[in-house]
Write an enzyme that holds these catalytic residues in place. Structure first.
Site, PDB file in Angstrom:
ATOM      1  N   HIS A   1     -28.060 -59.250   0.678  1.00 54.17           N
ATOM      2  CA  HIS A   1     -28.319 -59.592  -0.504  1.00 54.17           C
ATOM      3  C   HIS A   1     -28.279 -61.282  -0.785  1.00 54.17           C
ATOM      4  O   HIS A   1     -29.408 -61.668  -1.557  1.00 54.17           O
ATOM      5  CB  HIS A   1     -27.418 -59.359  -1.734  1.00 54.17           C
ATOM      6  CG  HIS A   1     -27.486 -57.670  -2.069  1.00 54.17           C
ATOM      7  ND1 HIS A   1     -28.864 -57.108  -2.169  1.00 54.17           N
ATOM      8  CD2 HIS A   1     -26.649 -56.588  -1.809  1.00 54.17           C
ATOM      9  CE1 HIS A   1     -28.573 -55.851  -2.508  1.00 54.17           C
ATOM     10  NE2 HIS A   1     -27.269 -55.438  -2.141  1.00 54.17           N
TER      11      HIS A   1
ATOM     12  N   TYR B   1     -22.948 -55.902   2.982  1.00 57.28           N
ATOM     13  CA  TYR B   1     -21.674 -55.224   2.490  1.00 57.28           C
ATOM     14  C   TYR B   1     -20.779 -54.997   3.653  1.00 57.28           C
ATOM     15  O   TYR B   1     -20.995 -55.689   4.853  1.00 57.28           O
ATOM     16  CB  TYR B   1     -22.181 -53.654   1.682  1.00 57.28           C
ATOM     17  CG  TYR B   1     -22.673 -53.987   0.454  1.00 57.28           C
ATOM     18  CD1 TYR B   1     -22.231 -54.627  -0.738  1.00 57.28           C
ATOM     19  CD2 TYR B   1     -24.262 -53.383   0.315  1.00 57.28           C
ATOM     20  CE1 TYR B   1     -22.929 -54.621  -1.526  1.00 57.28           C
ATOM     21  CE2 TYR B   1     -24.716 -53.413  -0.836  1.00 57.28           C
ATOM     22  CZ  TYR B   1     -24.268 -53.967  -1.887  1.00 57.28           C
ATOM     23  OH  TYR B   1     -24.991 -54.259  -3.317  1.00 57.28           O
TER      24      TYR B   1
ATOM     25  N   ALA C   1     -48.238 -52.152 -25.038  1.00 55.40           N
ATOM     26  CA  ALA C   1     -47.489 -51.617 -26.256  1.00 55.40           C
ATOM     27  C   ALA C   1     -48.278 -50.443 -26.652  1.00 55.40           C
ATOM     28  O   ALA C   1     -48.108 -49.578 -27.004  1.00 55.40           O
ATOM     29  CB  ALA C   1     -47.105 -52.651 -27.111  1.00 55.40           C
TER      30      ALA C   1
ATOM     31  N   GLN D   1     -37.943 -55.604 -13.079  1.00 52.19           N
ATOM     32  CA  GLN D   1     -37.520 -56.367 -14.448  1.00 52.19           C
ATOM     33  C   GLN D   1     -36.600 -55.097 -15.428  1.00 52.19           C
ATOM     34  O   GLN D   1     -35.552 -55.635 -15.982  1.00 52.19           O
ATOM     35  CB  GLN D   1     -38.592 -56.264 -15.301  1.00 52.19           C
ATOM     36  CG  GLN D   1     -39.221 -57.764 -14.949  1.00 52.19           C
ATOM     37  CD  GLN D   1     -40.363 -58.007 -15.626  1.00 52.19           C
ATOM     38  OE1 GLN D   1     -41.472 -57.930 -15.238  1.00 52.19           O
ATOM     39  NE2 GLN D   1     -40.382 -58.388 -17.039  1.00 52.19           N
TER      40      GLN D   1
ATOM     41  N   ARG E   1     -26.929 -46.077   6.843  1.00 50.82           N
ATOM     42  CA  ARG E   1     -27.877 -47.104   6.649  1.00 50.82           C
ATOM     43  C   ARG E   1     -27.338 -48.364   7.448  1.00 50.82           C
ATOM     44  O   ARG E   1     -26.483 -48.924   7.193  1.00 50.82           O
ATOM     45  CB  ARG E   1     -27.522 -47.482   5.105  1.00 50.82           C
ATOM     46  CG  ARG E   1     -28.487 -48.447   4.523  1.00 50.82           C
ATOM     47  CD  ARG E   1     -29.853 -47.812   3.890  1.00 50.82           C
ATOM     48  NE  ARG E   1     -30.661 -48.599   3.334  1.00 50.82           N
ATOM     49  CZ  ARG E   1     -31.079 -49.041   2.118  1.00 50.82           C
ATOM     50  NH1 ARG E   1     -30.324 -48.731   1.171  1.00 50.82           N
ATOM     51  NH2 ARG E   1     -31.903 -50.010   1.985  1.00 50.82           N
TER      52      ARG E   1
ATOM     53  N   GLU F   1     -27.469 -54.503   3.886  1.00 52.48           N
ATOM     54  CA  GLU F   1     -27.423 -55.254   2.849  1.00 52.48           C
ATOM     55  C   GLU F   1     -26.254 -56.302   2.686  1.00 52.48           C
ATOM     56  O   GLU F   1     -26.074 -56.759   1.742  1.00 52.48           O
ATOM     57  CB  GLU F   1     -27.532 -54.363   1.595  1.00 52.48           C
ATOM     58  CG  GLU F   1     -28.922 -54.067   1.142  1.00 52.48           C
ATOM     59  CD  GLU F   1     -29.696 -53.378   2.022  1.00 52.48           C
ATOM     60  OE1 GLU F   1     -29.422 -52.715   3.017  1.00 52.48           O
ATOM     61  OE2 GLU F   1     -31.068 -53.279   1.703  1.00 52.48           O
TER      62      GLU F   1
ATOM     63  N   ALA G   1     -36.736 -45.560  -3.920  1.00 51.90           N
ATOM     64  CA  ALA G   1     -35.827 -45.624  -4.823  1.00 51.90           C
ATOM     65  C   ALA G   1     -36.749 -45.677  -6.233  1.00 51.90           C
ATOM     66  O   ALA G   1     -36.765 -45.024  -6.912  1.00 51.90           O
ATOM     67  CB  ALA G   1     -34.854 -46.512  -4.565  1.00 51.90           C
TER      68      ALA G   1
ATOM     69  N   ALA H   1     -29.972 -63.071   1.189  1.00 49.62           N
ATOM     70  CA  ALA H   1     -30.905 -63.540   2.286  1.00 49.62           C
ATOM     71  C   ALA H   1     -31.937 -64.190   1.270  1.00 49.62           C
ATOM     72  O   ALA H   1     -32.093 -63.700   0.152  1.00 49.62           O
ATOM     73  CB  ALA H   1     -31.589 -62.549   2.909  1.00 49.62           C
TER      74      ALA H   1
ATOM     75  N   CYS I   1     -44.756 -47.598  -9.283  1.00 51.22           N
ATOM     76  CA  CYS I   1     -43.874 -48.737  -9.338  1.00 51.22           C
ATOM     77  C   CYS I   1     -44.351 -50.086  -8.771  1.00 51.22           C
ATOM     78  O   CYS I   1     -44.839 -50.109  -7.749  1.00 51.22           O
ATOM     79  CB  CYS I   1     -42.372 -48.317  -8.329  1.00 51.22           C
ATOM     80  SG  CYS I   1     -41.495 -49.802  -8.170  1.00 51.22           S
TER      81      CYS I   1
ATOM     82  N   VAL J   1     -59.194 -53.821 -42.816  1.00 51.79           N
ATOM     83  CA  VAL J   1     -58.247 -53.126 -43.794  1.00 51.79           C
ATOM     84  C   VAL J   1     -59.132 -52.063 -44.362  1.00 51.79           C
ATOM     85  O   VAL J   1     -58.467 -50.626 -44.212  1.00 51.79           O
ATOM     86  CB  VAL J   1     -57.515 -53.867 -44.729  1.00 51.79           C
ATOM     87  CG1 VAL J   1     -56.835 -53.262 -45.813  1.00 51.79           C
ATOM     88  CG2 VAL J   1     -56.572 -54.971 -44.119  1.00 51.79           C
TER      89      VAL J   1
ATOM     90  N   LEU K   1     -41.122 -62.166 -24.970  1.00 52.94           N
ATOM     91  CA  LEU K   1     -42.123 -60.837 -24.966  1.00 52.94           C
ATOM     92  C   LEU K   1     -42.360 -60.948 -23.329  1.00 52.94           C
ATOM     93  O   LEU K   1     -42.540 -61.317 -22.646  1.00 52.94           O
ATOM     94  CB  LEU K   1     -43.399 -60.761 -25.555  1.00 52.94           C
ATOM     95  CG  LEU K   1     -44.441 -59.733 -25.285  1.00 52.94           C
ATOM     96  CD1 LEU K   1     -43.750 -58.634 -26.039  1.00 52.94           C
ATOM     97  CD2 LEU K   1     -45.678 -60.185 -25.635  1.00 52.94           C
TER      98      LEU K   1
ATOM     99  N   ARG L   1     -39.589 -79.898 -21.809  1.00 52.75           N
ATOM    100  CA  ARG L   1     -38.577 -80.749 -22.503  1.00 52.75           C
ATOM    101  C   ARG L   1     -37.306 -80.783 -22.220  1.00 52.75           C
ATOM    102  O   ARG L   1     -36.669 -81.761 -22.343  1.00 52.75           O
ATOM    103  CB  ARG L   1     -39.081 -80.839 -24.029  1.00 52.75           C
ATOM    104  CG  ARG L   1     -40.537 -80.827 -24.262  1.00 52.75           C
ATOM    105  CD  ARG L   1     -40.744 -80.570 -25.627  1.00 52.75           C
ATOM    106  NE  ARG L   1     -40.607 -79.125 -26.017  1.00 52.75           N
ATOM    107  CZ  ARG L   1     -40.425 -78.505 -27.131  1.00 52.75           C
ATOM    108  NH1 ARG L   1     -40.870 -78.927 -28.080  1.00 52.75           N
ATOM    109  NH2 ARG L   1     -40.142 -77.159 -27.274  1.00 52.75           N
TER     110      ARG L   1
ATOM    111  N   TRP M   1     -35.408 -66.969  -7.919  1.00 51.31           N
ATOM    112  CA  TRP M   1     -35.305 -67.548  -6.940  1.00 51.31           C
ATOM    113  C   TRP M   1     -36.427 -67.420  -5.853  1.00 51.31           C
ATOM    114  O   TRP M   1     -36.993 -68.544  -5.122  1.00 51.31           O
ATOM    115  CB  TRP M   1     -33.994 -67.259  -5.901  1.00 51.31           C
ATOM    116  CG  TRP M   1     -34.075 -65.844  -5.370  1.00 51.31           C
ATOM    117  CD1 TRP M   1     -33.781 -64.533  -6.103  1.00 51.31           C
ATOM    118  CD2 TRP M   1     -34.836 -65.574  -4.265  1.00 51.31           C
ATOM    119  NE1 TRP M   1     -34.028 -63.806  -5.235  1.00 51.31           N
ATOM    120  CE2 TRP M   1     -34.494 -64.049  -3.978  1.00 51.31           C
ATOM    121  CE3 TRP M   1     -35.186 -66.096  -3.024  1.00 51.31           C
ATOM    122  CZ2 TRP M   1     -34.779 -63.555  -2.428  1.00 51.31           C
ATOM    123  CZ3 TRP M   1     -35.577 -65.658  -1.868  1.00 51.31           C
ATOM    124  CH2 TRP M   1     -35.408 -64.274  -1.721  1.00 51.31           C
TER     125      TRP M   1
END
Ligand code: NAP
Ligand code: SF4
Length: 681
Positions: free
Chosen positions: A260, A174, A392, A347, A222, A172, A318, A262, A342, A458, A665, A572, A587
């Site tokens: 990361h 690192y 919701a 998000q 890894r 990754e 994961a 890439a 998943c 109602v 939202l 705008r 991106w």
């Protein structure tokens, strides 16, 4: 997937893996995932509950989020580090909890190198990462040798803390990866230059770590098998390192895909499922230690098919373990249909980590809140009406029913799902249908009364004698005040995504928020979505599957997909387009629209709409965009028309999701709000 002979669902995924000195109960690895709890006060108690729940859920082996071996390797100034004996105490909370739950767990040792988000960062050479403002210092020979010792110390302390092993993070982009590649390693000493020299750090770390912990301790490495950056490793180099790591006593090799930095997506929703298992499959021919494959594996069916092709010995997941801690148990019971899948949206997990917030999961708001968000049985059973069957409303109904409340859900349309029904039609968001199926299935499994095509008034609600009413009536598109907005060429995004509107070849999209981007991708996609066609997707992003090109991309051309329409996207504001999109995926959306040559027109004033098209002022200069259609993506407004009448009639009303607040939202807030209300009502 049932094997007729044994009638055992997912026989390969659920078969044990013998490592010689220990046996993993199945082939499912819960891959490393930073949660943010590592740095929170009292976070280790919460992490212990989080991991224990996944161990109880049946996963074969867990790898923790990355823990630094020294200060400079920390992800941030306050990032977690394991270097001293006294620090093992809090890790024991985790290992004890996991072992009591019959699980196994490895600590990931992560030195971030030039990705460390602080000014003390170091690397092979002093070259700044494009995704980090902090330029690293080149490590001295002494620093390198101390870092090797630090890795071995952390490994030893992990054993002392009760971990079953470690994962050494070598991918990754690192630190270890930075030493391996010419992109970041320009040294001329024994740690740079030839590949023999560049891989020395990785091998010395493994050698020193193995020496400290002895034979009977899992060491996963890894390995970056596909860097996806220019001047990355070639396949021959990756194989050479893999063989050397095997010689040094690595127990298992895990697959790393992409740095990361890439600019090729590797885990987003738009990446086809199991898009990179072919990389691990190539390595299967080269080494004899077990191999783990990873990236965009999110169902037992996908995992089983990878294993049955012989691409790998284990599969890493994961994020799917955040989405459903019971993933493995459900698969083993033959109930894979009831897994909360998943959807790779990032998000609530990775986007949170990037914003230094605690991770959770969009489809499972309990993830990382195991000690805080629970749905205990209630002794005060209430008769509850939920108005609105979007995410919701469905989430509230499910969790409230779980607590024992009597829940009825009323939806005006003929189907459940609200905005998710529209989102699932966006190319690259095909996964969203699985969440819909899960939530709808859960309503069914919990035998919740669902009334479709039901407009409640109602008086209906009052007469039915509900104790409380939950308004989850969502949002409606905001229609801006522009002369000619009633022109028949104008549609809102809901009409477009639902297929109600017929759209011509030239289109102006008003608004450049998440929905504006979705609409542009929807309108420009020609033919089959690349997310469901791996070959097209690989060509689109310019990946060399032979990996003869350095990093699998060096000099490889990306194929620009043909655009189905000529699109103008307008806002705008004068700020850069896509600023409100999420950090880990924004991106990708920007790149997708660039490839499809969408023209971005910012800082505009809308003047009028007529049969000629859209009249705007661009930098105060009049311009006419001659388009066939205009699509409105200018935000949304809450729908809560029942609120006032109910309150006047003395009914207790709760607002959740878009009905509560339309700004910014998303399904993450909608589901969490539903869950949190259900936990306390
Ligand atoms: P949004 O992000 O608020 O964007 C609304 C857009 O409309 C802005 O570009 C705004 O730009 C423009 N606008 C607002 N009021 C206007 C007005 N009165 N007249 C003309 N233009 C106006 O809303 P959204 O795109 O509807 O997204 C809603 C939520 O869904 C967001 O929270 C978003 O994160 C989420 N979402 C995200 C994704 C994703 O990340 N891929 C996809 C879908 C939805 P100007 O004011 O500059 O014109
Ligand atoms: Fe998966 Fe999205 Fe949940 Fe992350 S937030 S675990 S990507 S569903």
């Amino acid at each position: 997937m049932l094997n007729n002979k044994a009638m055992q669902p997912f026989p390969l995924m659920l078969s044990p893996l013998d490592l010689g000195f220990t046996t993993l109960k199945n082939r499912v690895l819960m891959g490393s995932m930073h949660t943010g709890l590592e740095e929170e006060k009292g976070g280790f108690e919460k992490l212990a509950a989080f991991y224990a729940e996944r161990a109880r859920g049946g996963v074969g082996l867990i790898v923790t989020g990355g823990i630094a071996p020294n200060f400079r390797g920390r992800i941030s100034p306050h990032g977690s580090q394991l270097s001293f004996s006294w620090q093992t105490k809090k890790h024991k909370l985790i290992t004890d909890a996991v072992h009591q739950a019959d699980g196994k767990i490895c600590l990931q040792i992560l030195h971030t190198g030039r990705y460390a988000y602080h000014p003390f960062n170091v690397s092979a050479s002093s070259i700044k990462a494009p995704i980090n403002p902090f330029k690293p210092r080149q490590m001295s020979e002494r620093q390198i040798k101390n870092t090797i010792k630090d890795f071995a110390t952390t490994c030893h302390l992990a054993k002392k803390a009760g971990y079953d092993g470690v994962e050494i993070m070598g991918s990754e982009g690192y630190l270890i990866n930075q030493f391996l590649c010419l992109r970041t390693n320009k040294r001329q000493d024994q740690w740079g230059g030839s590949y023999q020299n560049r891989m020395r750090l990785a091998l010395e770390i493994v050698k020193a770590s193995r020496k400290k912990v002895g034979k009977d301790f899992i060491i996963i490495f890894r390995l970056s098998m596909l860097d996806l950056v220019d001047e990355g490793s070639t396949w021959d180099e990756v194989v050479e390192l893999a063989k050397a790591l095997e010689q040094e006593g690595v127990t298992i090799l895990n697959t790393g895909i992409g740095w990361h930095e890439a600019r090729i997506p590797t885990i987003a929703t738009s990446v086809p499922r199991a898009a990179f298992s072919w990389v691990t499959a190539k390595m299967k021919k080269e080494v004899s230690i077990p191999l783990i494959t990873t990236n965009r594996i999110n169902t037992p069916e996908v995992a089983e098919s990878i294993l049955s092709r012989g691409d790998a010995d284990m599969v890493s997941m994961a994020r799917p373990m955040l989405a459903d801690s019971e993933f493995v148990n459900k698969a083993a019971r033959g109930e894979s249909d009831s897994i909360n899948i998943c959807i790779a949206c990032n998000q609530a997990c990775l986007d949170h980590v990037f914003k230094q917030k605690r991770a959770s999961c969009l489809v499972n708001p309990r993830a990382c809140y195991e000690t805080e968000l629970n749905f205990e049985s209630t002794s005060n059973v209430k008769k509850l009406a939920v108005i609105g069957g979007g995410m919701a409303g469905m989430a509230f109904a499910i969790y409230a029913a779980q607590r024992g409340h009597q829940v009825s859900l009323f939806e005006a349309k003929d189907q459940l799902g609200g905005q998710f029904n529209l989102a699932k039609n966006v190319p690259g968001k095909e996964e969203f249908v699985d969440s819909l199926n899960y939530f709808i299935g859960e309503l069914d499994r919990q035998k919740i009364n669902v009334h479709l095509k039901s407009n409640q008034s109602v008086s209906d609600l009052k007469e039915a004698g509900f104790d409380e009413v939950i308004l989850a009536t969502g949002v409606k598109p905001r229609i801006p005040t522009i002369e000619g907005i009633d022109n028949p060429m104008v549609f809102n995004y809901q009409q477009v995504l639902s297929g109600e509107a017929s759209i011509g070849p030239r289109v102006a999209v008003l608004g450049a928020g998440g929905i504006g981007y979705d609409i542009c991708e929807f309108l420009t996609e020609k033919g089959q979505s690349h997310t469901v066609n791996l070959d097209l997707w690989i060509k689109e992003w310019g990946i060399d599957t032979s990996i003869t090109a350095p990093g699998g991309v060096g000099g490889v051309m990306q194929q620009r997909p043909e655009s189905a329409r000529q699109i103008y996207m307008l806002q705008r504001k004068t700020e850069r387009f896509g600023k409100s999109l999420q950090p880990t995926t924004g991106w990708i959306h920007r790149a997708a629209l660039k490839k499809r040559t969408v023209e971005m027109v910012g800082g505009v004033e809308y003047v009028k709409i007529d049969d000629q098209g859209l009249h705007i002022l661009e930098d105060n200069t009049p311009r006419i965009l001659e388009v066939d259609n205009i699509v409105i993506c200018t935000g949304q407004e809450s729908q809560r028309s029942l609120q006032q009448g109910l309150e006047e009639a003395g009914v207790v009303v709760h607002l959740i999701g878009g009905a509560d607040f339309a700004g910014e939202l998303d399904a993450k807030r909608a589901i969490r709000q539903g869950a949190e209300l259900a936990a306390r009502i």
